[in-house]
Design an enzyme around this catalytic site. Structure first.
Site, PDB file in Angstrom:
ATOM      1  N   LYS A   1       0.855  -1.180   0.000  1.00  0.00           N
ATOM      2  CA  LYS A   1       0.000   0.000   0.000  1.00  0.00           C
ATOM      3  C   LYS A   1       0.897   1.237   0.000  1.00  0.00           C
ATOM      4  CE  LYS A   1      -3.986   1.830   2.663  1.00  0.00           C
ATOM      5  NZ  LYS A   1      -4.808   1.614   3.879  1.00  0.00           N
TER       6      LYS A   1
ATOM      7  N   SER B   1      -9.676   1.361   2.943  1.00  0.00           N
ATOM      8  CA  SER B   1      -8.866   2.195   2.090  1.00  0.00           C
ATOM      9  C   SER B   1      -7.780   1.456   1.303  1.00  0.00           C
ATOM     10  CB  SER B   1      -8.190   3.272   2.952  1.00  0.00           C
ATOM     11  OG  SER B   1      -7.320   2.659   3.895  1.00  0.00           O
TER      12      SER B   1
ATOM     13  N   SER C   1      -9.640  -1.193   7.202  1.00  0.00           N
ATOM     14  CA  SER C   1      -9.236  -0.918   5.821  1.00  0.00           C
ATOM     15  C   SER C   1      -8.588  -2.067   5.064  1.00  0.00           C
ATOM     16  CB  SER C   1      -8.276   0.280   5.785  1.00  0.00           C
ATOM     17  OG  SER C   1      -9.005   1.481   5.886  1.00  0.00           O
TER      18      SER C   1
END
Ligand SMILES: [Mg+2]
Ligand SMILES: [Zn+2]
Lengths: 462, 109, 475
Positions: A57, A132, A156
Site C-alpha cells: 500500500k 482504504s 481498511s
C-alpha cells in the site's frame, strides 16, 4: 520458478492489470522488479518468502519508489528511509512488486478518495473494491500478486478483502512495527496483509511481525510463527455476537454467514451466543478518535521540509501553509482534519475526545469479557453488504463510514481479526470475520485455515 | 451542538487549511452531519460512560491497545540514517538550510 | 500608590544528554545546519519517537533537587501548532500528567531576606529548531539540528515579588541544576531560556491582576531590566486609568524597552492530547528513590558545610559555592594542604578572575597548592606568587618552584645579600636615615619598600626588617 522469472511474470500481470483499467497501482517498474529478483537470488533459497512478489500500500515507505499516500501533498516524494516491515519482508526473500493505490492517507472505505483516481473492482468495474487498501486488495483478487500489504486503522484491510473475495488479516496492535507506515490514527494503525490464502497471509505476517526498537508501541514478546493449520475446530467455542447480526443484514451476507456457521459446526466447534453491547457505538467513537489523531499526524505536511509546496497569493509562511495544505489534501482528508481539530479544540475536548476514549474502553471491555468468559474466537460478517457501486456513498460521508460498522470495534480494541471469503452473492464475494483475543493471532489463523479448507470460496450462496 | 460558518473557519485556521468561500456552505453541512452522527455517544447513560463496573478502574485511565508503559532508549548516538540528504527532498534549500518565505511576526522570535 | 508586583517564571533548560529527546541524533551546538537530523527529528512521514532514558533520568534528578514529587506515571502529550521550526506540527511535551510537581527554590531576596518560591511543575519536552531571518533576503532559514533537543520546563508559582527577586531566583535555580548535573544552564548557548509572567495589584489584594508575558530574555540581568520596564509600564497604565491587556511582549535590550509582539488574531488553542505513539512513562518507586539518593550535595548544604568544616566566613562560602566548579576547586586546594582562608582568598582572587574569563581553571588545584605553600614557607612573596600564577596560567606544565627560579622570584634570605641591599638603600637616602634616627619610626616601611624595589622583589621582607633595625640602630 526463479526469482527473475517471477519478476518478469509479475511485471506482465501488472501491465495487464493496468491495461484492464484496474488503476490498482500508483507505481511499479520492471527495473525495480528485476533489481528485487537479483537481490533475492543472493539470499538463501530456504528463506521463508523466497521470491514471493508482494505489493505495498502506498503509505508504507521504501527508498526505491515514491510513497504518496495517494495524495497530491506527497506527489513524487521518495522516502530516505525504509519501513521496518519492508526491511523484514525483503530479508525473508520477498520482492517488492508495486506501490498500490489507496484512499488518500487511508481515509475512506471505497478507494474512491485517491488523488490519482478510483480503483476498480476486479470482478465488476461498476463497483468499488472497498478501502482504504483497495489497490492492494484488487491486486491480490486479480491474481497479480499472491499477497499484498495494506494498512488498517478501522477495517481498511478486512473490508476490502471481503469485497474482493480474498483473505485479509489485521494483526494485534503492537504485533507489526509501524515504523515507516505513514501515520493516520496512531493508536489504531496496523500494517495488515492480503493473501490469496490464509497461509500466504500468515507467512507474510509471521515474517514481518515482532518487536521493533523503532516503534515503542510494539510489544516485546516472541515473534509470531507461521501457524500450524488445524484440521478441524473441535474443542473451540466460537461466539456469535448478536449485535453483529442485525435483522436488516443484506440477504447475501446473511446467507454467507449461514454457510460459515454450518461449516464451523461441522468442523466440531461449539457456537455460542454472546453480546458486545458497546460495539453499536464503535463507528461514532472511531470517528472522534481517528480524526483527532489524524489532525495531529497530518500537521507535518506543511510544505517546509518535503513534498510539493504551493505559495499562497498573500505571500508569507501562513499563506504557504494554507495553500499547500488546502490544495494538497483532498476533500475527505480535509473533512477529517477539520473534525479532528474540532473535537480536540478548547471547550469541546471533554464532550468528544474524552468521552470517546471512555467509550473505547467500554468497547474493549466487552471483547475482553467475552474472551475471558470462555469464548475462543468470535465470528461475524465482515461487511453489511457486498461491494457497493462506485459513487453510491460519496455524497454522504456518514454513509461511507457505516461500511465499516462490523470492523471498527475490533480496531478500537486492538484485537487480531481477519476476513475470509465464504461464498458469493450474485457474483460478488461475501466475507466472514474471525476475531481473536489479544495476541492470539496464531490460534485465529490456524482456525481460519481449517474453515477456509471446508468452505471453498467461490460457491454461490444466494 | 451545531457547527457554524465561524466554527469551520476557526478550525480551518487552527489546521492551516485554506477554505474557499464557495466550499464553505457544503463543508458546514458535512461537518454538522458528522458531528450530529458522533453525538450519539451522548445516548450512552452517563454512568455507563463514566464507570463500567464500579471500582474496576478510573474511567479516565486511557485504554491502551499496546504496551502499558513506554520503554526507553539508551543515550547512545545512532540515528536512523538518511539514504538521501535533505537537499534532495526539500522544496527549497540553500547552504544547508530549509527556506521559507519571511514572515513579519517570526522576525521577532 | 504603592503596587505589589507578582512574577512567575517559566524556565526551559537543556538536559545534558548526548542525543536528542526522541531520536539518536547528537545534541551539538554550532555545527553546520541540518547535519544532525534523521527521519524522526525531521518529522518525515512514518517516523516515530524513541524516548531517551538519560533525559528522563536527568529531568527526574532536577525535579528531586528542586524538592518536587516525581510521579510514577506521567504522560507525553502533543501540543499542536504550526511554526517552521516545529517539524511535526506538534511538540511532544507533557500536559495534564507532568513528570513532577510541587517543589521549591529557597533563595536570598534582596528585599525580603531568605524566602522560598514554589515550583508548580517540571516536565519533559523537545526543543524546536532554529530560525535565521537575516541570512537570505526575504527568506527565513530553518536549521533543525536543535529540533528534538531534550528540555525540562520548570514553571514557578507566582511567588516572586520584584524584578530583583526574579534574578535571585534564577541564579539559585541555575546553581541547583548545575550542581545536580542536569544542565549546563548556559544562556549564551541557549541551554537555559526564561519567559516571565508579570502582573501588578494593590497591596493586600489576593486576586491576581492581568498578566503579561515577557520573552526574549537573554541574560539574568536582562530579565531584571525587562521586568523593571514592564512593571513601570503596567503601573503607568494602571495609574492613568489605562487597561492592562494580556499580551506577549519582547524585550529590546538595546532600547531597554518592552515591545508588544504582533498579537495573533486568535488566542492559542494547543489541542493537547496524549501522544498515541508513546505509552505512559512509568517510573518505579525504587528507581525514583535511587535518583534521590544519588543527588549530590546541593548549594545550600554545601555553603553550610564549607562554613562549618573550614571555618571560612559566610561571605566566602557564599561566593565559593556560587559555582560548583569553584567550590570543588577550593576543596581540592585545601585537601592539598593549604590553610582554608588562604585557599579561599586565592580562589576568590586570581583563580575566580581566570574562571570568569575562561570558564575553567588554567592552573590545577595541586599546582596552586604548591604555589601557595611556597608563599607560606617564605620562598616567594605574595606579589611574586601572583606573577608565578600568571606564568603558570600561560604554561600549565611548569612546576611552581621551577617557575619561581626561572623568573628569579625566589626570595633571598641570605644575610650577606640582604645586608648589601640595605646598605645601598641607607647610603642612597641619608636624609630619611637622619629623620628615622630622630624619631620618625614610620619610615621603616619606606626603607623596606626601597629594599624590595632594589632587590626586584626578591628580598624576603621578613628577613629585611631585622637587618634594617640592626643597621639603623648603629651609630
Ligand atoms: Mg514548554
Ligand atoms: Zn534525529
Amino acid at each position: 520458478m526463479s526469482a527473475a522469472a517471477v519478476a518478469r511474470d509479475t511485471g506482465a500481470r501488472l501491465a495487464a492489470a493496468d491495461a484492464a483499467g484496474l488503476n490498482a497501482t500508483l507505481y511499479w517498474s520492471q527495473e525495480l522488479l528485476d533489481a528485487e529478483a537479483r537481490r533475492v537470488e543472493a539470499l538463501p533459497a530456504d528463506s521463508s518468502l523466497h521470491g514471493m512478489p508482494i505489493a505495498l500500500k502506498d503509505n508504507i515507505v521504501t527508498t526505491d519508489a515514491p510513497t504518496t499516500c495517494a495524495s497530491r501533498i506527497l506527489a513524487g516524494y521518495v522516502s530516505p528511509y525504509e519501513a521496518t516491515a519492508v526491511t523484514r519482508l525483503r530479508g525473508a526473500g520477498a520482492m517488492v512488486a508495486a506501490k498500490a493505490n489507496m484512499d488518500e492517507f487511508a481515509m475512506g472505505s471505497s478507494t474512491e478518495h485517491s488523488a490519482f483516481g478510483r480503483v476498480v473492482h476486479p470482478l465488476d468495474p461498476s463497483r468499488v473494491p472497498g478501502g482504504s487498501s483497495g489497490g492492494s486488495a484488487a491486486l491480490v483478487a486479480a491474481g497479480v500478486v499472491p499477497a499484498a500489504l495494506g494498512s488498517e486503522t478501522g477495517g481498511s484491510v478486512r473490508q476490502p478483502a471481503s469485497f474482493c473475495g480474498v483473505v485479509g488479516v489485521k494483526p494485534s496492535y503492537g504485533r507489526v512495527s509501524r515504523f515507516g507506515l505513514v501515520a493516520f490514527g496512531s493508536s489504531l494503525d496496523c500494517i495488515s496483509v492480503f493473501g490469496r490464502t490464509v497461509d500466504d497471509a500468515a507467512r507474510v505476517l509471521a515474517a514481518m511481525s515482532g518487536h521493533d526498537p523503532l516503534d515503542r508501541t510494539t510489544l516485546d514478546r516472541p515473534s509470531m510463527r507461521r501457524p500450524e493449520p488445524r484440521r478441524d475446530l473441535r474443542g473451540l467455542r466460537i461466539g456469535l455476537p448478536r449485535e453483529y447480526f442485525p435483522a436488516d443484514l443484506h440477504p447475501g451476507v446473511a446467507a454467507g454467514m449461514e454457510r460459515a456457521r454450518r461449516a464451523t459446526r461441522e468442523l466440531g466447534a461449539e457456537l455460542v451466543d454472546v453480546s458486545l453491547p458497546h460495539s453499536a457505538f464503535a463507528v461514532p467513537t472511531y470517528y472522534i478518535v481517528a480524526p483527532a489523531e489524524a489532525a495531529a499526524n497530518l500537521a507535518r505536511y506543511d510544505g517546509v521540509r518535503y513534498g510539493p509546496r504551493r505559495i499562497g497569493a498573500a505571500g508569507g509562511i501562513q499563506a504557504l501553509y494554507q495553500a499547500t495544505r488546502g490544495e494538497g489534501f483532498g476533500p475527505e482528508v480535509q473533512r477529517r482534519i477539520l473534525i479532528g481539530t474540532y473535537v480536540l479544540s478548547a471547550g469541546y475536548y471533554d464532550a468528544y475526545y474524552r468521552k470517546a476514549q471512555r467509550v473505547r474502553k467500554l468497547i474493549a471491555d466487552d471483547f475482553r469479557r467475552a474472551f475471558t468468559g470462555g469464548v475462543d474466537l468470535l465470528l461475524t460478517p465482515t461487511t453489511p453488504t457486498p461491494a457497493f457501486r462506485a459513487g453510491e456513498k460519496t455524497g454522504d460521508p456518514v454513509a461511507m463510514y457505516l461500511a465499516d460498522v462490523f470492523v471498527c470495534a475490533i480496531s478500537l480494541a486492538g484485537l487480531p481479526a481477519l476476513s475470509l471469503p465464504v461464498g458469493r452473492s450474485e457474483g460478488l464475494p461475501v466475507g466472514a470475520q474471525l476475531i481473536g483475543p489479544f495476541f492470539e493471532d496464531e490460534a485465529m489463523l490456524a482456525a481460519a485455515a481449517a474453515l477456509e479448507r471446508a468452505l471453498g470460496a467461490d460457491a454461490e450462496v444466494r | 451542538m451545531s457547527i457554524g460558518r465561524d466554527d469551520v473557519l476557526h478550525v480551518a485556521r487552527l489546521a492551516e487549511l485554506a477554505v474557499r468561500d464557495e466550499d464553505l456552505p457544503r463543508l458546514v453541512d458535512q461537518l454538522n452531519r458528522i458531528v450530529d452522527y458522533v453525538a450519539q455517544l451522548d445516548r450512552l447513560p452517563a454512568e455507563a460512560a463514566a464507570d463500567p463496573q464500579a471500582g474496576e478502574s478510573d474511567p479516565d485511565d486511557p485504554f491502551l491497545p499496546g504496551p502499558a508503559q513506554v520503554t526507553l532508549r539508551d543515550d547512545v548516538p545512532g540515528p536512523v540514517p538518511l539514504a538521501r540528504p535533505p537537499a534532495e527532498f526539500a522544496p527549497e534549500f540553500a547552504e544547508g538550510f530549509f527556506l521559507v518565505p519571511r514572515h513579519g511576526a517570526m522576525e521577532d522570535l | 500608590m504603592a503596587w505589589e508586583t507578582v512574577i512567575g517564571l517559566e524556565v526551559h533548560v537543556q538536559l545534558r544528554t548526548r542525543t536528542k529527546m526522541f531520536c539518536g541524533c547528537r545534541t551539538t551546538f554550532g555545527d553546520p545546519p541540518n547535519t544532525h537530523v534523521c527521519p524522526t527529528c525531521l518529522g518525515l512521514p512514518g517516523a516515530l519517537p524513541l524516548p531517551n532514558a538519560e533525559a528522563v533520568r536527568l529531568a527526574a534528578r532536577g525535579a528531586l533537587a528542586l524538592g518536587c514529587t516525581v510521579h510514577e506515571i506521567s504522560v507525553f502529550a502533543r501540543k499542536n501548532y504550526f511554526y517552521p521550526d516545529l517539524p511535526k506540527g506538534y511538540q511532544i511535551s507533557q500536559f495534564d500528567q507532568p513528570l513532577a510537581t510541587r517543589g521549591r527554590v529557597a533563595f536570598e531576596s534582596p528585599e525580603r531576606g531568605r524566602i522560598e518560591a514554589g515550583i508548580t511543575r517540571l516536565h519533559l519536552e523537545e526543543d524546536a529548531g532554529k530560525l535565521l531571518h537575516d541570512r537570505f533576503p526575504g527568506k527565513t532559514a530553518v536549521d533543525l539540528n536543535r529540533a528534538g533537543t531534550p528540555l525540562a520546563e520548570i514553571v514557578s508559582e507566582p511567588d516572586i515579588r520584584s524584578p530583583a527577586e526574579a534574578r535571585a531566583y534564577l541564579t539559585t535555580l541555575r546553581q541547583v541544576l548545575v550542581y545536580a548535573g542536569v544542565s549546563d544552564c548556559s544562556m549564551e548557548q541557549g541551554s537555559l531560556r526564561v519567559d516571565a509572567n508579570i502582573s501588578i495589584r494593590p497591596p493586600g489584594e489576593t486576586a491576581l491582576g492581568t498578566k503579561t508575558e515577557v520573552k526574549n530574555l537573554n541574560s539574568f540581568a536582562n530579565v531584571e531590566r525587562a521586568l523593571e520596564a514592564e512593571r513601570t509600564r503596567q503601573i503607568g497604565l494602571a495609574e492613568t486609568g489605562g487597561r492592562i491587556a494580556q499580551v506577549t511582549l519582547l524585550f529590546d535590550a538595546g532600547a531597554g524597552e518592552v515591545r508588544e509582539l504582533r498579537s495573533k488574531e486568535e488566542s492559542h488553542d494547543y489541542r493537547y492530547f496524549p501522544d498515541p505513539d508513546l505509552p505512559p512513562l512509568v517510573l518505579a518507586p525504587g528507581w525514583i528513590a535511587e535518583q534521590q539518593a544519588a543527588l549530590p550535595e546541593l548549594p545550600e548544604a554545601r555553603r553550610a558545610r564549607l562554613e562549618a568544616d573550614y571555618g571560612i566566613p559566610a561571605y566566602d562560602a557564599l561566593v565559593l559555592t556560587g559555582e560548583m566548579d569553584l567550590a570543588n576547586y577550593f576543596e581540592s586546594v585545601v585537601a592539598a594542604g593549604v590553610e582554608a582562608k588562604m585557599a579561599a582568598n586565592w580562589v576568590m582572587g586570581d583563580v575566580m578572575s581566570s574562571f570568569n574569563e575562561t570558564g575553567g581553571f588554567p592552573v590545577g588545584a595541586p599546582r596552586l597548592a604548591a604555589l601557595v605553600t611556597l608563599v607560606r614557607d617564605g620562598v616567594v612573596s605574595h606579589q611574586a606568587a601572583r606573577r608565578i600564577y600568571a606564568e603558570l596560567a600561560q604554561h600549565p606544565d611548569q612546576d611552581p618552584r621551577a617557575a619561581a627560579d626561572r623568573l628569579g622570584l625566589v626570595q633571598v634570605r641570605d644575610q650577606g645579600a640582604l645586608s648589601a641591599w640595605v646598605d645601598e638603600v641607607l647610603t642612597a637616602h641619608p636624609g630619611e636615615v637622619a629623620r628615622y634616627r630622630s624619631g620618625e619610626a614610620k619610615l621603616m616601611g619606606f626603607f623596606v619598600g626601597q629594599v624590595m624595589k632594589r632587590s626586584q622583589g626578591k628580598a624576603d621582607p621578613k628577613g629585611v626588617q631585622p637587618v634594617l633595625h640592626e643597621r639603623l640602630s648603629r651609630r
